[in-house]
Design a protein around this motif. Structure first.
Motif, PDB file in Angstrom:
ATOM      1  N   ALA A  36      -7.087   7.111   2.271  1.00  0.00           N
ATOM      2  CA  ALA A  36      -6.755   8.439   2.152  1.00  0.00           C
ATOM      3  C   ALA A  36      -5.373   8.715   2.196  1.00  0.00           C
ATOM      4  CB  ALA A  36      -7.682   9.388   3.264  1.00  0.00           C
ATOM      5  N   ARG A  37      -4.617   8.121   3.257  1.00  0.00           N
ATOM      6  CA  ARG A  37      -3.287   8.186   3.301  1.00  0.00           C
ATOM      7  C   ARG A  37      -2.373   7.540   2.268  1.00  0.00           C
ATOM      8  NH1 ARG A  37      -2.817   5.775   7.783  1.00  0.00           N
ATOM      9  NH2 ARG A  37      -2.340   3.846   7.259  1.00  0.00           N
ATOM     10  N   ASP A  38      -2.729   6.698   1.678  1.00  0.00           N
ATOM     11  CA  ASP A  38      -2.330   5.789   0.664  1.00  0.00           C
ATOM     12  C   ASP A  38      -2.434   6.787  -0.764  1.00  0.00           C
ATOM     13  OD1 ASP A  38      -0.937   3.519  -0.715  1.00  0.00           O
ATOM     14  OD2 ASP A  38      -2.818   3.274  -1.885  1.00  0.00           O
ATOM     15  N   ARG A  39      -3.504   7.361  -0.924  1.00  0.00           N
ATOM     16  CA  ARG A  39      -3.777   8.401  -1.974  1.00  0.00           C
ATOM     17  C   ARG A  39      -2.953   9.632  -1.977  1.00  0.00           C
ATOM     18  NH1 ARG A  39      -9.240   7.008  -1.479  1.00  0.00           N
ATOM     19  NH2 ARG A  39      -9.604   8.370  -0.017  1.00  0.00           N
ATOM     20  N   ALA A  40      -2.917  10.329  -0.552  1.00  0.00           N
ATOM     21  CA  ALA A  40      -1.965  11.452  -0.499  1.00  0.00           C
ATOM     22  C   ALA A  40      -0.471  10.878  -0.795  1.00  0.00           C
ATOM     23  CB  ALA A  40      -2.170  11.774   0.994  1.00  0.00           C
ATOM     24  N   ILE A  41      -0.088   9.910  -0.498  1.00  0.00           N
ATOM     25  CA  ILE A  41       1.364   9.491  -0.698  1.00  0.00           C
ATOM     26  C   ILE A  41       1.592   9.386  -2.207  1.00  0.00           C
ATOM     27  CG2 ILE A  41       2.927   7.604  -0.314  1.00  0.00           C
ATOM     28  CD1 ILE A  41       1.996   7.219   2.348  1.00  0.00           C
ATOM     29  N   THR A  42       0.524   8.482  -2.874  1.00  0.00           N
ATOM     30  CA  THR A  42       0.648   8.641  -4.226  1.00  0.00           C
ATOM     31  C   THR A  42       0.600   9.599  -5.028  1.00  0.00           C
ATOM     32  OG1 THR A  42      -0.516   6.202  -3.984  1.00  0.00           O
ATOM     33  CG2 THR A  42      -0.264   7.542  -6.184  1.00  0.00           C
ATOM     34  N   LYS A  43      -0.245  10.566  -4.532  1.00  0.00           N
ATOM     35  CA  LYS A  43      -0.283  11.994  -5.281  1.00  0.00           C
ATOM     36  C   LYS A  43       0.720  12.781  -4.984  1.00  0.00           C
ATOM     37  CE  LYS A  43      -2.836  16.281  -5.168  1.00  0.00           C
ATOM     38  NZ  LYS A  43      -3.890  17.137  -4.808  1.00  0.00           N
ATOM     39  N   ARG A  83       6.149  14.959  -7.157  1.00  0.00           N
ATOM     40  CA  ARG A  83       7.714  15.054  -7.133  1.00  0.00           C
ATOM     41  C   ARG A  83       8.081  14.507  -8.715  1.00  0.00           C
ATOM     42  NH1 ARG A  83       9.618  12.022  -2.431  1.00  0.00           N
ATOM     43  NH2 ARG A  83      11.686  12.224  -3.544  1.00  0.00           N
ATOM     44  N   GLN A  84       7.609  13.418  -8.981  1.00  0.00           N
ATOM     45  CA  GLN A  84       8.001  12.914 -10.276  1.00  0.00           C
ATOM     46  C   GLN A  84       7.708  13.936 -11.680  1.00  0.00           C
ATOM     47  OE1 GLN A  84       9.956  10.257 -10.372  1.00  0.00           O
ATOM     48  NE2 GLN A  84      10.441  10.589 -12.662  1.00  0.00           N
ATOM     49  N   LEU A  85       6.523  14.399 -11.477  1.00  0.00           N
ATOM     50  CA  LEU A  85       6.236  15.514 -12.681  1.00  0.00           C
ATOM     51  C   LEU A  85       7.151  16.541 -12.474  1.00  0.00           C
ATOM     52  CD1 LEU A  85       4.438  16.445 -14.842  1.00  0.00           C
ATOM     53  CD2 LEU A  85       2.776  17.396 -13.049  1.00  0.00           C
ATOM     54  N   ALA A  86       7.606  17.182 -11.162  1.00  0.00           N
ATOM     55  CA  ALA A  86       8.534  18.114 -11.147  1.00  0.00           C
ATOM     56  C   ALA A  86       9.713  17.738 -11.673  1.00  0.00           C
ATOM     57  CB  ALA A  86       8.647  18.578  -9.926  1.00  0.00           C
TER      58      ALA A  86
END
Length: 94
Positions: free
Chosen positions: A28-35, A40-43
Motif C-alpha cells: 500500500a505504501r509503495d502504491r501510494a508513493i508511486t501514485k 507530480r509528473q502529470l502536473a
C-alpha cells in the motif's frame, strides 16, 4: 559513490524476494508513493504543455503581424513601382 548507492537501490527495486515488500502495508505504501510520483509528473507535464501552447500562440501572433506588415510594405512598393513606370518621377526615389 552516490552512483553506487543508486545502482544498488535500483537493483533491489523490483526484487520479488525483497522481505520488506511482503506485507500489505508495504504494498500500500509503495502504491501510494508511486501514485504521488505519477501525479507530480502529470502536473509537471500539464504545466510544461501549457507553457508550450502559450509560446506557440504568441509566436503565431507575432508571425501574423510581421506577415501583415510585410504585405503592406510590398503593396506600397508595388504601387510606387507602377507609378514610377507610369511617369510619376516622385515615386522613383527609392
Amino acid at each position: 559513490m552516490s552512483m553506487g548507492l543508486l545502482s544498488a537501490a535500483a537493483a533491489h527495486a523490483d526484487d520479488p524476494n525483497d522481505p520488506t515488500m511482503r506485507s500489505d502495508e508495504a504494498h500500500a505504501r509503495d502504491r501510494a508513493i508511486t501514485k504521488h510520483m505519477n501525479e507530480r509528473q502529470l502536473a509537471f507535464v500539464r504545466q510544461r504543455d501549457a507553457r508550450s501552447d502559450e509560446q506557440l500562440r504568441s509566436g503565431q501572433e507575432s508571425y501574423s503581424a510581421a506577415r501583415a506588415d510585410y504585405a503592406r510594405r510590398m503593396a506600397a512598393w508595388r504601387h510606387a513601382v507602377a507609378a514610377c513606370e507610369a511617369g510619376h518621377r516622385e515615386y522613383c526615389d527609392n
